[in-house]
Design an enzyme around this catalytic site. Structure first.
Site, short mmCIF file in Angstrom:
data_model
loop_
_atom_site.label_atom_id
_atom_site.label_comp_id
_atom_site.label_asym_id
_atom_site.label_seq_id
_atom_site.Cartn_x
_atom_site.Cartn_y
_atom_site.Cartn_z
N ASN A 9 -3.49 -6.30 3.23
CA ASN A 9 -2.58 -5.34 3.70
C ASN A 9 -3.47 -4.44 4.42
O ASN A 9 -4.35 -3.71 3.83
CB ASN A 9 -2.07 -4.72 2.25
CG ASN A 9 -1.02 -3.70 2.73
OD1 ASN A 9 -1.01 -3.30 3.79
ND2 ASN A 9 -0.91 -2.77 1.52
N LYS A 11 -2.56 -1.86 5.93
CA LYS A 11 -1.91 -0.60 5.89
C LYS A 11 -2.02 0.31 7.15
O LYS A 11 -1.91 -0.66 8.31
CB LYS A 11 -2.87 0.20 4.89
CG LYS A 11 -3.02 -0.40 3.41
CD LYS A 11 -3.55 0.57 2.39
CE LYS A 11 -3.41 -0.24 1.19
NZ LYS A 11 -3.95 0.49 -0.11
N HIS A 93 5.59 -1.53 -1.93
CA HIS A 93 4.25 -1.14 -2.03
C HIS A 93 4.11 0.41 -2.78
O HIS A 93 5.06 1.16 -2.29
CB HIS A 93 3.29 -1.09 -0.90
CG HIS A 93 1.90 -0.96 -1.19
ND1 HIS A 93 1.28 0.48 -1.34
CD2 HIS A 93 0.61 -1.71 -1.12
CE1 HIS A 93 0.14 0.20 -1.61
NE2 HIS A 93 -0.49 -1.07 -1.44
N GLU A 95 2.73 2.80 -2.25
CA GLU A 95 2.29 4.08 -1.24
C GLU A 95 3.93 4.26 -0.43
O GLU A 95 4.09 5.42 -0.41
CB GLU A 95 1.40 3.48 -0.14
CG GLU A 95 0.02 3.91 -0.92
CD GLU A 95 -1.15 2.83 -0.15
OE1 GLU A 95 -0.79 2.18 0.95
OE2 GLU A 95 -2.18 2.76 -0.95
N GLU A 163 -0.07 -4.27 -8.96
CA GLU A 163 -1.08 -3.22 -8.37
C GLU A 163 -1.17 -2.14 -9.37
O GLU A 163 -0.34 -1.29 -8.82
CB GLU A 163 -0.76 -2.94 -7.02
CG GLU A 163 -0.87 -4.39 -6.00
CD GLU A 163 -1.13 -3.88 -4.79
OE1 GLU A 163 -2.23 -4.35 -4.05
OE2 GLU A 163 -0.39 -3.22 -3.91
N GLY A 169 -7.83 1.57 -4.10
CA GLY A 169 -8.48 2.42 -3.35
C GLY A 169 -9.52 3.27 -3.96
O GLY A 169 -10.05 4.09 -3.54
N SER A 209 -8.40 -2.48 -5.55
CA SER A 209 -9.93 -2.70 -5.32
C SER A 209 -10.55 -4.15 -5.50
O SER A 209 -11.58 -4.12 -6.04
CB SER A 209 -10.61 -1.53 -6.24
OG SER A 209 -10.14 -0.38 -5.98
P1 PGA Z 1 -7.21 -1.74 -1.87
O1 PGA Z 1 -5.48 -1.79 -1.60
O2 PGA Z 1 -7.55 -3.38 -1.92
O3 PGA Z 1 -7.72 -0.99 -0.88
O4 PGA Z 1 -7.31 -1.09 -3.21
C1 PGA Z 1 -4.67 -2.66 -2.49
C2 PGA Z 1 -3.44 -2.47 -1.98
O5 PGA Z 1 -2.96 -1.35 -1.79
O6 PGA Z 1 -2.74 -3.64 -1.57
#
Ligand code: PGA
Length: 249
Positions: A9, A11, A93, A95, A163, A169, A209
């Protein structure tokens, strides 16, 4: 045997120049390895599909609208995504649940729209840090799964990504025991709801992460069938070793 899947992803990162990473990654993938999908920002979808031609990489979008078309300025329909040649779409997601106030019912509608356009939905669920600290993780997960997943789920049209929001992140990752517990729980819920065959066949991804140096440990959990990778999917040099660890798992 369930299929394994590594999903990246990007983003809101990347421009056309970033698509060179797809060729680099594609050249490193074995024919026998896990399925691989990369989800770049929407303006890159069409070009990403072409950049990935001749490789085993599928392309996915990061969101779609819950309506098929109409007066929704700035939004993108599932049909438009499928029209680019993309085959996947991420739905729900954290976010988007957070910044765009997406509710389970919205996500369920988006997933139905994705399915109607022959896209495979990667449905994201995960608890906040406070829920984790108060031992509410399984309740939150159960509610999100029940609310976001339409009844017609199959192993072909659905992937579930767990997640934990506090792991995205941040460099923080749950213990293998915690990941195992949640993934086993999701598997049980899917089997109870969809029956043994379908429930057992839907791939479950862990996200939050995932990096080259922790992927191998995470993939030890029996019900972890792959990863949804953010930051470490941007560069082939980081994503390729994660995919290789999944292939060995
Ligand atoms: P990250 O993001 O691997 O940067 O922690 C994962 C995600 O939000 O899908």
């Amino acid at each position: 045997m369930r299929r394994k899947l590594a999903a990246g992803n990007w983003k809101m990162n990347g421009t056309a120049a970033s698509l060179a990473e797809l060729a680099v990654l594609g050249a490193q993938l074995d024919d026998e390895g896990p399925d691989v999908v990369v989800c770049p920002p929407a303006p890159l979808l069409y070009r990403a599909v072409h950049a990935a031609e001749g490789t085993r990489i599928d392309i996915g979008a990061q969101d779609c609208h819950m309506q098929s078309k109409g007066a929704f300025t700035g939004d993108i329909s599932a049909e438009m995504i499928a029209d680019t040649g993309a085959r996947y779409v991420i739905a729900g997601h954290s976010e988007r649940r957070d910044a765009h106030e997406e509710r389970n019912s919205d996500i369920r509608a988006k997933v139905s729209m994705a399915w109607a356009c022959d896209l495979t939905a990667i449905i994201c669920i995960g608890e906040e840090l406070s829920d984790h600290q108060q031992n509410n993780t399984l309740d939150i997960i159960a509610g999100q799964l029940a609310g976001s997943l339409p009844d017609a789920a199959t192993a072909h049209n659905t992937v579930i990504a767990y997640e934990p929001i506090w792991a995205i992140g941040t460099g923080k990752v749950p213990t293998l025991e915690q990941i195992t517990q949640v993934h086993d729980f999701i598997r049980e819920k899917l089997i109870n709801r969809l029956g043994q065959d379908v429930g057992d066949a839907i791939p479950l991804l862990y996200g939050g992460s995932v990096k080259p140096d922790n992927a191998e440990t995470i993939f030890r959990a029996e019900n972890v069938d792959g990863a949804l990778v953010g930051g470490a999917s941007l560069k082939a040099a980081d994503f390729a070793p994660i995919i290789a660890a999944l292939a060995r798992s």
